[in-house]
Structure formats: C-alpha cells, structure tokens
Design a protein around this motif. Structure first.
Motif, PDB file in Angstrom:
ATOM      1  N   LEU A  69       0.796  -1.221   0.000  1.00  0.00           N
ATOM      2  CA  LEU A  69       0.000   0.000   0.000  1.00  0.00           C
ATOM      3  C   LEU A  69       0.831   1.274   0.000  1.00  0.00           C
ATOM      4  CD1 LEU A  69      -2.855  -1.039   2.440  1.00  0.00           C
ATOM      5  CD2 LEU A  69      -2.938  -0.879  -0.034  1.00  0.00           C
ATOM      6  N   HIS A  70       2.144   1.158   0.178  1.00  0.00           N
ATOM      7  CA  HIS A  70       2.978   2.357   0.189  1.00  0.00           C
ATOM      8  C   HIS A  70       3.912   2.424  -1.020  1.00  0.00           C
ATOM      9  CE1 HIS A  70       1.996   4.344   3.958  1.00  0.00           C
ATOM     10  NE2 HIS A  70       1.730   3.140   4.413  1.00  0.00           N
ATOM     11  N   SER A  71       4.775   1.447  -1.142  1.00  0.00           N
ATOM     12  CA  SER A  71       5.773   1.525  -2.217  1.00  0.00           C
ATOM     13  C   SER A  71       5.298   0.888  -3.521  1.00  0.00           C
ATOM     14  CB  SER A  71       7.080   0.882  -1.763  1.00  0.00           C
ATOM     15  OG  SER A  71       6.867  -0.477  -1.455  1.00  0.00           O
ATOM     16  N   ARG A  72       4.249   0.098  -3.463  1.00  0.00           N
ATOM     17  CA  ARG A  72       3.758  -0.580  -4.668  1.00  0.00           C
ATOM     18  C   ARG A  72       2.272  -0.304  -4.908  1.00  0.00           C
ATOM     19  NH1 ARG A  72       7.462  -4.795  -6.327  1.00  0.00           N
ATOM     20  NH2 ARG A  72       9.130  -4.883  -4.816  1.00  0.00           N
ATOM     21  N   GLN A  73       1.858   0.922  -4.698  1.00  0.00           N
ATOM     22  CA  GLN A  73       0.450   1.274  -4.884  1.00  0.00           C
ATOM     23  C   GLN A  73       0.011   1.087  -6.335  1.00  0.00           C
ATOM     24  OE1 GLN A  73       0.079   5.291  -3.621  1.00  0.00           O
ATOM     25  NE2 GLN A  73       0.099   4.802  -1.448  1.00  0.00           N
ATOM     26  N   ASP A  74       0.862   1.466  -7.252  1.00  0.00           N
ATOM     27  CA  ASP A  74       0.503   1.331  -8.669  1.00  0.00           C
ATOM     28  C   ASP A  74       0.352  -0.129  -9.067  1.00  0.00           C
ATOM     29  OD1 ASP A  74       0.540   4.068  -8.942  1.00  0.00           O
ATOM     30  OD2 ASP A  74       2.639   4.117  -9.547  1.00  0.00           O
ATOM     31  N   PHE A  75       1.185  -0.992  -8.486  1.00  0.00           N
ATOM     32  CA  PHE A  75       1.079  -2.424  -8.765  1.00  0.00           C
ATOM     33  C   PHE A  75      -0.262  -2.961  -8.280  1.00  0.00           C
ATOM     34  CE2 PHE A  75       1.627  -6.839  -7.389  1.00  0.00           C
ATOM     35  CZ  PHE A  75       1.934  -7.419  -8.606  1.00  0.00           C
ATOM     36  N   LEU A  76      -0.693  -2.520  -7.108  1.00  0.00           N
ATOM     37  CA  LEU A  76      -1.983  -2.955  -6.574  1.00  0.00           C
ATOM     38  C   LEU A  76      -3.119  -2.549  -7.501  1.00  0.00           C
ATOM     39  CD1 LEU A  76      -3.773  -4.083  -4.267  1.00  0.00           C
ATOM     40  CD2 LEU A  76      -3.730  -1.786  -3.289  1.00  0.00           C
ATOM     41  N   VAL A  77      -3.127  -1.301  -7.925  1.00  0.00           N
ATOM     42  CA  VAL A  77      -4.190  -0.807  -8.810  1.00  0.00           C
ATOM     43  C   VAL A  77      -4.170  -1.560 -10.140  1.00  0.00           C
ATOM     44  CG1 VAL A  77      -5.002   1.204 -10.083  1.00  0.00           C
ATOM     45  CG2 VAL A  77      -4.261   1.457  -7.715  1.00  0.00           C
ATOM     46  N   LEU A  78      -2.991  -1.760 -10.706  1.00  0.00           N
ATOM     47  CA  LEU A  78      -2.909  -2.478 -11.989  1.00  0.00           C
ATOM     48  C   LEU A  78      -3.307  -3.943 -11.849  1.00  0.00           C
ATOM     49  CD1 LEU A  78       0.339  -0.942 -13.522  1.00  0.00           C
ATOM     50  CD2 LEU A  78      -2.033  -0.522 -14.174  1.00  0.00           C
ATOM     51  N   ALA A  79      -2.966  -4.565 -10.718  1.00  0.00           N
ATOM     52  CA  ALA A  79      -3.359  -5.959 -10.508  1.00  0.00           C
ATOM     53  C   ALA A  79      -4.874  -6.095 -10.396  1.00  0.00           C
ATOM     54  CB  ALA A  79      -2.672  -6.509  -9.259  1.00  0.00           C
ATOM     55  N   VAL A  80      -5.502  -5.170  -9.671  1.00  0.00           N
ATOM     56  CA  VAL A  80      -6.965  -5.205  -9.555  1.00  0.00           C
ATOM     57  C   VAL A  80      -7.601  -4.933 -10.917  1.00  0.00           C
ATOM     58  CG1 VAL A  80      -8.957  -4.047  -8.516  1.00  0.00           C
ATOM     59  CG2 VAL A  80      -6.974  -4.596  -7.108  1.00  0.00           C
ATOM     60  N   ALA A  81      -7.078  -3.956 -11.649  1.00  0.00           N
ATOM     61  CA  ALA A  81      -7.623  -3.626 -12.971  1.00  0.00           C
ATOM     62  C   ALA A  81      -7.475  -4.800 -13.937  1.00  0.00           C
ATOM     63  CB  ALA A  81      -6.934  -2.386 -13.529  1.00  0.00           C
ATOM     64  N   ALA A  82      -6.329  -5.459 -13.909  1.00  0.00           N
ATOM     65  CA  ALA A  82      -6.128  -6.621 -14.786  1.00  0.00           C
ATOM     66  C   ALA A  82      -7.094  -7.749 -14.418  1.00  0.00           C
ATOM     67  CB  ALA A  82      -4.683  -7.102 -14.687  1.00  0.00           C
ATOM     68  N   GLY A  83      -7.331  -7.949 -13.132  1.00  0.00           N
ATOM     69  CA  GLY A  83      -8.274  -8.979 -12.698  1.00  0.00           C
ATOM     70  C   GLY A  83      -9.697  -8.690 -13.144  1.00  0.00           C
ATOM     71  N   VAL A  84     -10.100  -7.442 -13.047  1.00  0.00           N
ATOM     72  CA  VAL A  84     -11.450  -7.064 -13.484  1.00  0.00           C
ATOM     73  C   VAL A  84     -11.565  -7.185 -15.001  1.00  0.00           C
ATOM     74  CG1 VAL A  84     -13.114  -5.173 -13.620  1.00  0.00           C
ATOM     75  CG2 VAL A  84     -11.888  -5.600 -11.492  1.00  0.00           C
ATOM     76  N   GLY A  85     -10.533  -6.770 -15.723  1.00  0.00           N
ATOM     77  CA  GLY A  85     -10.554  -6.900 -17.179  1.00  0.00           C
ATOM     78  C   GLY A  85     -10.638  -8.353 -17.623  1.00  0.00           C
ATOM     79  N   LEU A  86      -9.848  -9.207 -16.983  1.00  0.00           N
ATOM     80  CA  LEU A  86      -9.880 -10.629 -17.306  1.00  0.00           C
ATOM     81  C   LEU A  86     -11.228 -11.247 -16.948  1.00  0.00           C
ATOM     82  CD1 LEU A  86      -8.234 -13.086 -18.268  1.00  0.00           C
ATOM     83  CD2 LEU A  86      -7.573 -13.423 -15.889  1.00  0.00           C
ATOM     84  N   SER A  87     -11.776 -10.849 -15.809  1.00  0.00           N
ATOM     85  CA  SER A  87     -13.074 -11.382 -15.398  1.00  0.00           C
ATOM     86  C   SER A  87     -14.192 -10.954 -16.344  1.00  0.00           C
ATOM     87  CB  SER A  87     -13.404 -10.915 -13.982  1.00  0.00           C
ATOM     88  OG  SER A  87     -12.477 -11.434 -13.073  1.00  0.00           O
ATOM     89  N   SER A  88     -14.149  -9.719 -16.803  1.00  0.00           N
ATOM     90  CA  SER A  88     -15.198  -9.283 -17.724  1.00  0.00           C
ATOM     91  C   SER A  88     -15.080  -9.997 -19.067  1.00  0.00           C
ATOM     92  CB  SER A  88     -15.190  -7.765 -17.897  1.00  0.00           C
ATOM     93  OG  SER A  88     -13.962  -7.318 -18.371  1.00  0.00           O
ATOM     94  N   SER A  89     -13.863 -10.244 -19.512  1.00  0.00           N
ATOM     95  CA  SER A  89     -13.692 -11.012 -20.755  1.00  0.00           C
ATOM     96  C   SER A  89     -14.171 -12.446 -20.578  1.00  0.00           C
ATOM     97  CB  SER A  89     -12.227 -11.020 -21.177  1.00  0.00           C
ATOM     98  OG  SER A  89     -11.848  -9.756 -21.615  1.00  0.00           O
ATOM     99  N   LEU A  90     -13.854 -13.036 -19.445  1.00  0.00           N
ATOM    100  CA  LEU A  90     -14.303 -14.399 -19.177  1.00  0.00           C
ATOM    101  C   LEU A  90     -15.826 -14.462 -19.083  1.00  0.00           C
ATOM    102  CD1 LEU A  90     -13.328 -17.274 -18.658  1.00  0.00           C
ATOM    103  CD2 LEU A  90     -13.235 -16.716 -16.232  1.00  0.00           C
ATOM    104  N   GLY A  91     -16.435 -13.428 -18.512  1.00  0.00           N
ATOM    105  CA  GLY A  91     -17.894 -13.372 -18.451  1.00  0.00           C
ATOM    106  C   GLY A  91     -18.518 -13.273 -19.833  1.00  0.00           C
ATOM    107  N   MET A  92     -17.908 -12.472 -20.702  1.00  0.00           N
ATOM    108  CA  MET A  92     -18.410 -12.378 -22.073  1.00  0.00           C
ATOM    109  C   MET A  92     -18.257 -13.707 -22.807  1.00  0.00           C
ATOM    110  SD  MET A  92     -19.701  -9.440 -22.622  1.00  0.00           S
ATOM    111  CE  MET A  92     -19.760  -9.321 -24.385  1.00  0.00           C
ATOM    112  N   LEU A  93     -17.133 -14.364 -22.588  1.00  0.00           N
ATOM    113  CA  LEU A  93     -16.909 -15.666 -23.222  1.00  0.00           C
ATOM    114  C   LEU A  93     -17.927 -16.684 -22.719  1.00  0.00           C
ATOM    115  CD1 LEU A  93     -15.052 -17.186 -25.158  1.00  0.00           C
ATOM    116  CD2 LEU A  93     -13.620 -17.757 -23.201  1.00  0.00           C
ATOM    117  N   ARG A  94     -18.227 -16.633 -21.429  1.00  0.00           N
ATOM    118  CA  ARG A  94     -19.221 -17.539 -20.856  1.00  0.00           C
ATOM    119  C   ARG A  94     -20.589 -17.310 -21.489  1.00  0.00           C
ATOM    120  NH1 ARG A  94     -23.298 -18.111 -17.288  1.00  0.00           N
ATOM    121  NH2 ARG A  94     -23.482 -15.905 -16.860  1.00  0.00           N
ATOM    122  N   ILE A  95     -20.948 -16.052 -21.685  1.00  0.00           N
ATOM    123  CA  ILE A  95     -22.249 -15.742 -22.285  1.00  0.00           C
ATOM    124  C   ILE A  95     -22.294 -16.194 -23.744  1.00  0.00           C
ATOM    125  CG2 ILE A  95     -23.734 -13.842 -23.031  1.00  0.00           C
ATOM    126  CD1 ILE A  95     -22.826 -12.383 -20.445  1.00  0.00           C
TER     127      ILE A  95
END
Length: 112
Positions: A69-95
């Motif tokens: 949360l201090h020295s790697r804040q950008d990594f945290l945000v990018l990891a969450v964003a990548a997870g949401v992006g992957l999940s939304s793609s997987l949801g579209m593929l599922r549909i």
C-alpha cells in the motif's frame, strides 16, 4: 444527472451492447470487454481510499501489506484492474459460449 444517465447513456449502452457482439468477431468483443473492465477499475475512486487507508498500516505489524500500500500502490491498482478486465472477458466468453456459471466457478476454484 440521474435523468441524463437513465435517458441518455443507459439506452445508448444497451443498444451498443446488443449490437456489438453480433457485428464483431469474438476476439474483438473479448478485447473490448477487457479494456472496459480495466478502464472502469482505474476510474473507481474506492481504490484511492484503499491507498489512503494504507497510511494507517504500521510496517512492524504487517510488512507486506505496508509495502503493497505504500511503495507498490501502482502495482496494486494495476493488478486489480487486470483482474477485473480478465473477469469481464471471461464473463463475455461464458455468455457467448453458453457455459454454465456453476461449472465455471468450480473450475476456477479448483485452479486456485
């Protein structure tokens, strides 16, 4: 604001969402879903609150959380964003492939 959202943006988004998958190939739809997932996550103000709450963490009590949360804040945000992006793609593929949500969850839980 609400009037414009309900009468302007929501119907437009619904029309685009209904037409886009029938016009574009699957790979383009998955890419757009991933990009939208990442963009929405980066625009989310709650991640800023999480980063601010990191100032309350003492490095002696939780060194890894403090570092994240201090020295790697950008990594945290990018990891969450990548997870949401992957999940939304997987949801579209599922549909598009008519996959059962139950079996998809079982497989993903077994993988983790």
């Amino acid at each position: 604001f609400t009037f414009g959202l309900l009468n302007g943006l929501m119907p437009m988004g619904e029309r685009i969402g209904l037409r886009l998958p029938s016009i574009l190939p699957l790979s383009s739809v998955l890419f757009i879903a991933a990009v939208l997932g990442v963009a929405v996550t980066l625009a989310e103000p709650a991640l800023g609150v999480v980063k601010t709450a990191g100032s309350l963490i003492k490095p002696q009590h939780a060194p890894y959380l403090h570092a994240l949360l201090h020295s790697r804040q950008d990594f945290l945000v990018l990891a969450v964003a990548a997870g949401v992006g992957l999940s939304s793609s997987l949801g579209m593929l599922r549909i598009r492939r008519n996959w059962s949500l139950k079996w998809l969850v079982i497989v993903l839980v077994l993988l983790t």
